[in-house]
Scaffold this motif. Structure first.
Motif, mmCIF file in Angstrom:
data_model
loop_
_atom_site.group_PDB
_atom_site.id
_atom_site.type_symbol
_atom_site.label_atom_id
_atom_site.label_comp_id
_atom_site.label_asym_id
_atom_site.label_seq_id
_atom_site.Cartn_x
_atom_site.Cartn_y
_atom_site.Cartn_z
ATOM 1 N N GLU A 1 48.585 60.108 21.435
ATOM 2 C CA GLU A 1 47.797 59.456 20.397
ATOM 3 C C GLU A 1 46.432 59.024 20.933
ATOM 4 O OE1 GLU A 1 50.991 58.796 21.071
ATOM 5 O OE2 GLU A 1 52.114 58.919 19.195
ATOM 6 N N GLU A 2 46.412 58.531 22.175
ATOM 7 C CA GLU A 2 45.140 58.114 22.779
ATOM 8 C C GLU A 2 44.205 59.302 22.976
ATOM 9 O OE1 GLU A 2 44.737 55.148 25.823
ATOM 10 O OE2 GLU A 2 46.888 54.697 25.681
ATOM 11 N N VAL A 3 44.750 60.428 23.422
ATOM 12 C CA VAL A 3 43.933 61.636 23.606
ATOM 13 C C VAL A 3 43.356 62.070 22.266
ATOM 14 C CG1 VAL A 3 44.002 64.104 24.179
ATOM 15 C CG2 VAL A 3 45.088 62.426 25.709
ATOM 16 N N GLU A 4 44.197 62.092 21.248
ATOM 17 C CA GLU A 4 43.750 62.504 19.910
ATOM 18 C C GLU A 4 42.669 61.577 19.380
ATOM 19 O OE1 GLU A 4 43.533 65.437 17.551
ATOM 20 O OE2 GLU A 4 44.998 65.466 19.178
ATOM 21 N N ALA A 5 42.856 60.290 19.516
ATOM 22 C CA ALA A 5 41.863 59.312 19.045
ATOM 23 C C ALA A 5 40.545 59.452 19.807
ATOM 24 C CB ALA A 5 42.416 57.901 19.183
ATOM 25 N N ALA A 6 40.616 59.692 21.105
ATOM 26 C CA ALA A 6 39.404 59.818 21.922
ATOM 27 C C ALA A 6 38.590 61.048 21.545
ATOM 28 C CB ALA A 6 39.776 59.853 23.403
ATOM 29 N N ARG A 7 39.264 62.093 21.079
ATOM 30 C CA ARG A 7 38.553 63.331 20.718
ATOM 31 C C ARG A 7 37.625 63.146 19.509
ATOM 32 N NH1 ARG A 7 39.729 67.185 24.171
ATOM 33 N NH2 ARG A 7 41.815 67.364 25.040
ATOM 34 N N ALA A 8 37.763 62.058 18.779
ATOM 35 C CA ALA A 8 36.842 61.774 17.676
ATOM 36 C C ALA A 8 35.449 61.432 18.210
ATOM 37 C CB ALA A 8 37.373 60.621 16.824
ATOM 38 N N GLN A 9 35.376 60.926 19.450
ATOM 39 C CA GLN A 9 34.092 60.508 20.030
ATOM 40 C C GLN A 9 33.678 61.316 21.257
ATOM 41 O OE1 GLN A 9 33.817 56.247 20.701
ATOM 42 N NE2 GLN A 9 35.528 55.943 19.312
ATOM 43 N N TRP A 10 34.643 62.022 21.872
ATOM 44 C CA TRP A 10 34.387 62.659 23.164
ATOM 45 C C TRP A 10 34.893 64.091 23.187
ATOM 46 C CZ3 TRP A 10 31.603 59.757 26.475
ATOM 47 C CH2 TRP A 10 31.596 58.371 26.266
ATOM 48 N N ARG A 11 34.205 64.940 23.972
ATOM 49 C CA ARG A 11 34.710 66.258 24.347
ATOM 50 C C ARG A 11 35.115 66.157 25.818
ATOM 51 N NH1 ARG A 11 30.667 67.300 21.646
ATOM 52 N NH2 ARG A 11 29.532 68.978 20.840
ATOM 53 N N PHE A 12 36.278 66.722 26.162
ATOM 54 C CA PHE A 12 36.733 66.672 27.552
ATOM 55 C C PHE A 12 37.891 67.641 27.737
ATOM 56 C CE2 PHE A 12 38.758 63.346 25.052
ATOM 57 C CZ PHE A 12 40.109 63.480 25.332
ATOM 58 N N GLN A 13 38.083 68.061 28.978
ATOM 59 C CA GLN A 13 39.270 68.829 29.333
ATOM 60 C C GLN A 13 40.285 67.837 29.896
ATOM 61 O OE1 GLN A 13 36.256 70.298 31.264
ATOM 62 N NE2 GLN A 13 35.802 70.969 29.196
ATOM 63 N N SER A 14 41.544 68.032 29.533
ATOM 64 C CA SER A 14 42.556 67.117 30.063
ATOM 65 C C SER A 14 43.825 67.869 30.417
ATOM 66 C CB SER A 14 42.875 66.010 29.049
ATOM 67 O OG SER A 14 43.519 66.539 27.921
ATOM 68 N N GLU A 15 44.484 67.342 31.416
ATOM 69 C CA GLU A 15 45.786 67.841 31.829
ATOM 70 C C GLU A 15 46.697 66.635 31.956
ATOM 71 O OE1 GLU A 15 47.888 70.051 35.668
ATOM 72 O OE2 GLU A 15 45.729 69.685 35.694
ATOM 73 N N ALA A 16 47.844 66.681 31.307
ATOM 74 C CA ALA A 16 48.821 65.602 31.398
ATOM 75 C C ALA A 16 49.831 65.964 32.486
ATOM 76 C CB ALA A 16 49.517 65.391 30.063
ATOM 77 N N ILE A 17 49.819 65.209 33.561
ATOM 78 C CA ILE A 17 50.726 65.448 34.680
ATOM 79 C C ILE A 17 51.852 64.422 34.593
ATOM 80 C CG2 ILE A 17 50.921 65.516 37.196
ATOM 81 C CD1 ILE A 17 47.785 66.026 37.128
ATOM 82 N N GLU A 18 53.081 64.912 34.470
ATOM 83 C CA GLU A 18 54.211 63.988 34.331
ATOM 84 C C GLU A 18 54.288 63.054 35.528
ATOM 85 O OE1 GLU A 18 59.054 64.056 34.109
ATOM 86 O OE2 GLU A 18 57.970 65.743 33.223
ATOM 87 N N SER A 19 54.439 61.784 35.239
ATOM 88 C CA SER A 19 54.548 60.776 36.286
ATOM 89 C C SER A 19 55.814 61.011 37.110
ATOM 90 C CB SER A 19 54.582 59.378 35.665
ATOM 91 O OG SER A 19 54.888 58.423 36.657
ATOM 92 N N ARG B 1 58.501 58.890 31.037
ATOM 93 C CA ARG B 1 57.814 58.725 29.747
ATOM 94 C C ARG B 1 56.309 58.556 29.911
ATOM 95 N NH1 ARG B 1 61.982 55.143 29.685
ATOM 96 N NH2 ARG B 1 60.521 53.404 29.598
ATOM 97 N N ALA B 2 55.823 58.512 31.134
ATOM 98 C CA ALA B 2 54.405 58.290 31.408
ATOM 99 C C ALA B 2 53.767 59.547 32.005
ATOM 100 C CB ALA B 2 54.238 57.111 32.363
ATOM 101 N N VAL B 3 52.442 59.561 32.004
ATOM 102 C CA VAL B 3 51.701 60.674 32.589
ATOM 103 C C VAL B 3 50.496 60.137 33.362
ATOM 104 C CG1 VAL B 3 52.329 62.299 30.743
ATOM 105 C CG2 VAL B 3 50.179 61.007 30.576
ATOM 106 N N VAL B 4 49.956 61.012 34.179
ATOM 107 C CA VAL B 4 48.630 60.800 34.734
ATOM 108 C C VAL B 4 47.739 61.780 33.992
ATOM 109 C CG1 VAL B 4 47.152 60.974 36.763
ATOM 110 C CG2 VAL B 4 49.496 60.098 37.001
ATOM 111 N N LEU B 5 46.753 61.264 33.283
ATOM 112 C CA LEU B 5 45.800 62.135 32.603
ATOM 113 C C LEU B 5 44.695 62.493 33.577
ATOM 114 C CD1 LEU B 5 45.337 60.596 29.034
ATOM 115 C CD2 LEU B 5 46.557 62.685 29.663
ATOM 116 N N LYS B 6 44.566 63.780 33.850
ATOM 117 C CA LYS B 6 43.513 64.286 34.722
ATOM 118 C C LYS B 6 42.436 64.836 33.793
ATOM 119 C CE LYS B 6 42.831 67.278 38.711
ATOM 120 N NZ LYS B 6 43.490 68.204 39.647
ATOM 121 N N ILE B 7 41.267 64.217 33.783
ATOM 122 C CA ILE B 7 40.244 64.499 32.782
ATOM 123 C C ILE B 7 38.918 64.841 33.459
ATOM 124 C CG2 ILE B 7 38.877 63.495 30.895
ATOM 125 C CD1 ILE B 7 41.327 61.838 30.185
#
Length: 193
Positions: free
Chosen positions: A158-176, A181-187
């Motif tokens: 949800e945070e990634v989706e919401a951020a895309r309204a204001q930002w362009r970026f590449q992201s990779e979700a790496i499972e913690s 249930r958590a990730v490290v977002l590599k952006i």
């Protein structure tokens, strides 16, 4: 934690200081102190292999030092670390751990928005702000071509989706490695829409 003996000894000193200071200045949730080795230290150490030697690592809202201070201890000669923490008491704690462990890092006691641009290669934050706000901080403190490593919980999509309204970026979700249930977002490649 699979780290050299010297690093393990320094992390033990750090954990002792965390236990002593936490009741006075609330560095981490009291309920997490018993499991701090996994919940805080191992969670921070999982980022260690995501950075090349010689990088400038900036940790925003360092608080109790996770993950930035752990990285400074684990990679003392390979990584320049800046810890940004506006709370004077927490900054004093960070400096105490650095002194007691013989570790070098720069503690910047300013609000993130007021600190001089850091030009960091790696920018990290843990339990600090929503992704769109973190990306605004990255715009100020991350050098072109740099990478963000943000710990995020169950609502990361949800945070990634919401951020895309204001930002362009590449992201990779790496499972913690410490919380399924958590990730490290590599952006990277961050720019305003």
């Amino acid at each position: 934690m699979d780290v050299p003996r010297e690093t393990s000894e320094k992390l033990a000193i750090y954990q002792t200081l965390l236990n002593q200071w936490n009741p006075r200045i609330n560095l981490v949730a009291k309920s997490t102190l018993e499991d701090a080795a996994e919940r805080h230290f191992a969670d921070s150490l999982q980022l260690m292999d995501m950075v090349q030697p010689g990088a400038h690592w900036a940790d925003l809202g360092s608080g109790g030092g996770f993950p930035g201070l752990v990285i400074a201890i684990a990679r003392p000669m390979e990584t320049k670390v800046s810890l940004v923490e506006s709370d004077q008491r927490k900054a004093t704690f960070l400096r105490t751990v650095l002194r007691e462990t013989g570790t070098t890092a720069n503690v910047i006691t300013k609000r993130i928005e007021e600190a001089d641009p850091l030009g960091a290669d790696i920018l990290s934050a843990r339990a600090l702000a929503s992704l769109d706000r973190l990306l605004a901080f990255a715009e100020r403190h991350l050098q072109a071509g740099g990478t963000c490593l943000f710990h995020k919980g169950e609502t990361w999509r949800e945070e990634v989706e919401a951020a895309r309204a204001q930002w362009r970026f590449q992201s990779e979700a790496i499972e913690s490695k410490t919380n399924p249930r958590a990730v490290v977002l590599k952006i990277g490649g961050i720019e305003r829409v």
